[in-house]
Scaffold this motif. Sequence first.
Motif, PDB file in Angstrom:
ATOM      1  N   TRP A  60       0.739  -0.947   0.103  1.00 51.25           N
ATOM      2  CA  TRP A  60       0.189   0.049  -0.032  1.00 51.25           C
ATOM      3  C   TRP A  60       1.009   1.258   0.067  1.00 51.25           C
ATOM      4  CZ3 TRP A  60      -5.090  -0.521  -0.440  1.00 51.25           C
ATOM      5  CH2 TRP A  60      -5.820  -1.681  -0.312  1.00 51.25           C
ATOM      6  N   THR A  61       0.687   2.228  -1.037  1.00 53.77           N
ATOM      7  CA  THR A  61       1.449   3.157  -1.229  1.00 53.77           C
ATOM      8  C   THR A  61       0.766   4.498  -1.297  1.00 53.77           C
ATOM      9  OG1 THR A  61       1.383   3.020  -3.486  1.00 53.77           O
ATOM     10  CG2 THR A  61       3.107   2.066  -2.440  1.00 53.77           C
ATOM     11  N   GLY A  62       1.423   5.541  -0.703  1.00 54.67           N
ATOM     12  CA  GLY A  62       0.892   6.944  -0.332  1.00 54.67           C
ATOM     13  C   GLY A  62       1.571   7.764  -1.368  1.00 54.67           C
ATOM     14  N   ILE A  86      -0.795   2.703   7.128  1.00 59.13           N
ATOM     15  CA  ILE A  86      -0.400   1.696   8.083  1.00 59.13           C
ATOM     16  C   ILE A  86      -1.257   0.347   7.692  1.00 59.13           C
ATOM     17  CG2 ILE A  86      -0.419   0.639  10.292  1.00 59.13           C
ATOM     18  CD1 ILE A  86       0.064   3.482  11.665  1.00 59.13           C
ATOM     19  N   ALA A  87      -0.833  -0.804   7.318  1.00 60.29           N
ATOM     20  CA  ALA A  87      -1.480  -1.723   7.118  1.00 60.29           C
ATOM     21  C   ALA A  87      -1.810  -2.669   8.597  1.00 60.29           C
ATOM     22  CB  ALA A  87      -0.805  -2.879   5.959  1.00 60.29           C
ATOM     23  N   GLY A  88      -3.043  -2.620   9.100  1.00 58.83           N
ATOM     24  CA  GLY A  88      -3.092  -3.442  10.253  1.00 58.83           C
ATOM     25  C   GLY A  88      -3.304  -4.891   9.903  1.00 58.83           C
ATOM     26  N   ARG A  89      -3.227  -5.443  11.088  1.00 55.42           N
ATOM     27  CA  ARG A  89      -3.110  -6.988  10.964  1.00 55.42           C
ATOM     28  C   ARG A  89      -4.459  -7.575  10.952  1.00 55.42           C
ATOM     29  NH1 ARG A  89       0.209  -4.997  15.158  1.00 55.42           N
ATOM     30  NH2 ARG A  89       2.313  -5.858  14.744  1.00 55.42           N
ATOM     31  N   GLN A  90      -5.320  -6.887  10.821  1.00 52.89           N
ATOM     32  CA  GLN A  90      -6.808  -7.442  10.541  1.00 52.89           C
ATOM     33  C   GLN A  90      -7.152  -7.020   9.175  1.00 52.89           C
ATOM     34  OE1 GLN A  90      -6.175  -5.380  13.582  1.00 52.89           O
ATOM     35  NE2 GLN A  90      -5.889  -7.287  14.762  1.00 52.89           N
ATOM     36  N   GLY A  91      -6.399  -6.591   8.478  1.00 54.57           N
ATOM     37  CA  GLY A  91      -6.824  -6.060   6.983  1.00 54.57           C
ATOM     38  C   GLY A  91      -7.285  -4.916   6.904  1.00 54.57           C
ATOM     39  N   LYS A  92      -7.211  -3.961   7.729  1.00 55.47           N
ATOM     40  CA  LYS A  92      -7.411  -2.560   7.745  1.00 55.47           C
ATOM     41  C   LYS A  92      -6.159  -1.837   7.564  1.00 55.47           C
ATOM     42  CE  LYS A  92     -11.541  -3.476  10.165  1.00 55.47           C
ATOM     43  NZ  LYS A  92     -12.508  -3.334   9.299  1.00 55.47           N
ATOM     44  N   ILE A 122       0.362   9.004  11.995  1.00 58.15           N
ATOM     45  CA  ILE A 122      -0.360   7.391  12.662  1.00 58.15           C
ATOM     46  C   ILE A 122       0.766   6.636  12.864  1.00 58.15           C
ATOM     47  CG2 ILE A 122      -2.610   7.976  11.502  1.00 58.15           C
ATOM     48  CD1 ILE A 122      -1.665   6.398   9.275  1.00 58.15           C
ATOM     49  N   GLY A 123       0.280   5.823  13.874  1.00 60.70           N
ATOM     50  CA  GLY A 123       1.462   4.675  14.179  1.00 60.70           C
ATOM     51  C   GLY A 123       0.481   3.336  14.760  1.00 60.70           C
ATOM     52  N   GLN A 124       1.267   2.191  14.723  1.00 56.28           N
ATOM     53  CA  GLN A 124       0.735   1.128  15.199  1.00 56.28           C
ATOM     54  C   GLN A 124       1.364   0.450  16.215  1.00 56.28           C
ATOM     55  OE1 GLN A 124      -1.653  -2.670  13.111  1.00 56.28           O
ATOM     56  NE2 GLN A 124       0.232  -2.256  12.143  1.00 56.28           N
TER      57      GLN A 124
END
Length: 270
Positions: free
Chosen positions: A90-92, A122-128, A157-159
């Motif tokens: 995923w690219t911004g 940010i690519a979340g671990r739940q597909g978000k 943003i951060g994870q």
Amino acid sequence: MRYGLIVLLALCFAATGNCQPVYFRHYQVEDGLPNNTVFSVFQDSRGFMWFGTKEGLCRFDGSAFRAFNMPKGDREFVYCVAEGIHHTLWTGTRKGLYEFDPRTETFTARAAAQQGEVLDVIAGRQGKVWFTANLKLHCYDERSQTTRGYQSNISAIGQGQDSSIWASSINGYLFRYNAASDSFHCVNRGQPALAGTVNRIYCTPSGGVLVGTIRGFSFLIRLPAIIGRYWASRYRRNRCTCETSCTTVPTNTGSRANRAFIASTWKMEQ
């Protein structure tokens, strides 16, 4: 005025051994980079290094670089890169959020209704897939292929290691995502706002949150309080004004475990 660059400042969170010398090899356009301006660096699950540059996305396999153009052959600014649950990237970009498939080597525009300059993803671990477009926070669901908007005036943003999602506002407030209510809650409400606009958030393996601001501070946060504040320069604050944020890079192994490296640009008035 004199301008300088603080390349690396080691911020130690635990006692460590003696530092070993660090050596750098420089890669430029002559080595295959599409452009010497690199906005982001990312390593995917297969070990490839990806670089977001001023002229598109670039992959490094350890020996050679390869650039990938956007649709219609455009060489677009790529500000940020993340890997999703399907191992796509995923690219911004200046034109919005794009999904790159390394297998087909193609880009696909996503979240069409939220087109705009995407500076953080940010690519979340739940597909978000969380991203900021024109200072507004959005979430794209890889499974349902739908997009929802959240906070406005978001600068970074951060994870976290526990999959928690953090966001910061341009006026110095920090928010944490609550999955149960599907909303963000301010964690420093009632406390002084962070000094300056936040440009970077990094969640440490131990559960802390490092926040870099345009004034050069890095905050170590452990809820419910801000427990540390650091000035990323050896010069006194009244002599030095940061132009960009601190940037944190994790180091989790060897003698450099439990450290973070902070980079910032600054100008010093004589």
